[in-house]
Design a protein around this motif. Structure first.
Motif, PDB file in Angstrom:
ATOM      1  N   UNK A  18      -8.563 -28.288 -56.544  1.00 51.53           N
ATOM      2  CA  UNK A  18      -9.413 -27.557 -57.486  1.00 51.53           C
ATOM      3  C   UNK A  18     -10.882 -27.704 -57.105  1.00 51.53           C
ATOM      4  N   UNK A  22     -13.416 -24.690 -56.392  1.00 51.21           N
ATOM      5  CA  UNK A  22     -14.626 -24.535 -57.206  1.00 51.21           C
ATOM      6  C   UNK A  22     -15.882 -24.529 -56.343  1.00 51.21           C
ATOM      7  N   UNK A  25     -16.216 -21.280 -54.712  1.00 54.79           N
ATOM      8  CA  UNK A  25     -16.680 -20.270 -55.666  1.00 54.79           C
ATOM      9  C   UNK A  25     -18.166 -20.461 -55.959  1.00 54.79           C
ATOM     10  N   UNK A  26     -18.574 -21.730 -56.051  1.00 53.55           N
ATOM     11  CA  UNK A  26     -19.978 -22.003 -56.384  1.00 53.55           C
ATOM     12  C   UNK A  26     -20.908 -21.477 -55.309  1.00 53.55           C
ATOM     13  N   UNK A  28     -20.507 -18.992 -53.474  1.00 56.77           N
ATOM     14  CA  UNK A  28     -20.578 -17.525 -53.562  1.00 56.77           C
ATOM     15  C   UNK A  28     -21.354 -17.079 -54.795  1.00 56.77           C
ATOM     16  N   UNK A  29     -21.223 -17.838 -55.878  1.00 58.43           N
ATOM     17  CA  UNK A  29     -21.739 -17.361 -57.161  1.00 58.43           C
ATOM     18  C   UNK A  29     -23.008 -18.077 -57.588  1.00 58.43           C
ATOM     19  N   UNK A  30     -23.664 -18.771 -56.663  1.00 56.20           N
ATOM     20  CA  UNK A  30     -24.834 -19.543 -57.045  1.00 56.20           C
ATOM     21  C   UNK A  30     -25.940 -18.628 -57.572  1.00 56.20           C
ATOM     22  N   UNK A  31     -26.574 -19.076 -58.636  1.00 53.71           N
ATOM     23  CA  UNK A  31     -27.669 -18.296 -59.209  1.00 53.71           C
ATOM     24  C   UNK A  31     -28.974 -18.881 -58.685  1.00 53.71           C
ATOM     25  N   UNK A  33     -32.459 -19.966 -58.870  1.00 53.64           N
ATOM     26  CA  UNK A  33     -33.347 -20.276 -59.983  1.00 53.64           C
ATOM     27  C   UNK A  33     -34.694 -20.741 -59.457  1.00 53.64           C
TER      28      UNK A  33
END
Lengths: 92, 195
Positions: A18, A22, A25-26, A28-31, A33
């Motif tokens: 997991x 995760x 995924x992180x 790829x999906x990092x925002x 800031x």
């Protein structure tokens, strides 16, 4: 004994699997800031007491960068002049 | 076969509604239901987590834990699966719907501790559902939660304009509405007879 080791292996394996999913995924999906938010969050007490009116210290830092609020609102930091000055220098 | 699946679905959504029959997941039910939009989004986030948890929990139970004779690890395994799924959902929402992320606030990571989801995972093991039925059950339970929280949010938005006695304003009237809704859903109990 065998069962203990087996359950440790199962849990470790599941957690690792997991974790890998995760972290993939992180990335790829990092925002993206404002880097200031992270720096200010580190200086804030980090107890998420909510006395400033925001849900978390991170949210408070975000609002500070946006100049929506004032550092004096933090009931823990405001007496510590040194930290207050540091944070004030970080907010442009 | 299909008839049975429909029965499981209707039972999960209406008859054994998790919120209004078992009183599970009350925290987001009362916490996020003051605004219709965030309530519906919360419902769908929970539905998503539930529909993925159901097959994953089933597979872990049948392919790993049963094979190795470790049934006592059920709880811990299900909890970490749910926690990781919620992390994933949070990342997606933060990336694509920042405003929604703001509106849901602390309740989004709290889906992890939403007892309805763990209950659903444990029930599908207890009831010995097949994989297909588990998927339908998980999805149905999620939709049931969405239904309850949506009805609640709709009523609460309207009640803002009503003349509520002052002592009942806020939490008081909300809990009374929740109780009345639960009574209504008891009435749906005669719809079908499934455990």
């Amino acid at each position: 004994m065998e069962k203990t080791l087996l359950s440790m292996a199962v849990m470790g394996g599941l957690a690792a699997l997991l974790g890998i999913i995760l972290s993939a995924a992180y990335s790829k999906l990092k925002v993206e800031e404002d880097p200031g938010v992270e720096k200010i969050t580190e200086l804030l007490p980090g107890v998420n007491c909510g006395a400033c009116g925001f849900a978390s210290c991170e949210e408070f830092a975000r609002q500070l960068v946006r100049k929506e609020t004032d550092i004096e609102k933090c009931r823990i930091t405001f007496r510590n002049k040194e930290v207050v000055m540091k944070i004030k220098n970080l907010t442009p | 076969m299909i008839k049975e699946l429909i029965l499981v679905f209707v039972a999960a959504v209406l008859v054994n509604n998790f919120v209004l029959k078992y009183f599970l997941g009350i925290c987001p039910f009362l916490g996020v239901s003051d605004n219709l939009h965030s309530a519906v989004s919360m419902g769908f986030a929970t539905t998503f987590v539930m529909s993925i948890t159901a097959p994953v929990a089933w597979c872990i139970k049948h392919f790993v834990l049963d094979k190795l004779g470790l049934p006592f690890l059920e709880y811990v395994c299900f909890i970490i699966v749910i926690a990781s799924l919620v992390q994933f959902v949070e990342m997606v929402i933060k990336k694509f719907y920042p405003a929604l992320h703001q509106a849901m606030g602390i309740y989004l990571p709290l889906i992890t501790t939403n007892c309805a989801i763990l209950f659903m995972a444990l029930q599908l093991v207890l009831r010995e559902y097949s994989l297909l039925r588990s998927i339908v059950f998980g999805f149905g339970s999620g939709l049931g939660f969405t239904l309850a929280i949506t009805i609640m949010a709709g009523i609460r938005e309207e009640i803002e304009f009503c003349d509520v006695p002052r002592c009942l304003k806020g939490p008081g009237i909300t809990l009374i509405i929740a109780g009345l809704l639960a009574l209504i859903f008891v009435g749906l109990g005669g719809l079908i007879k499934v455990n």
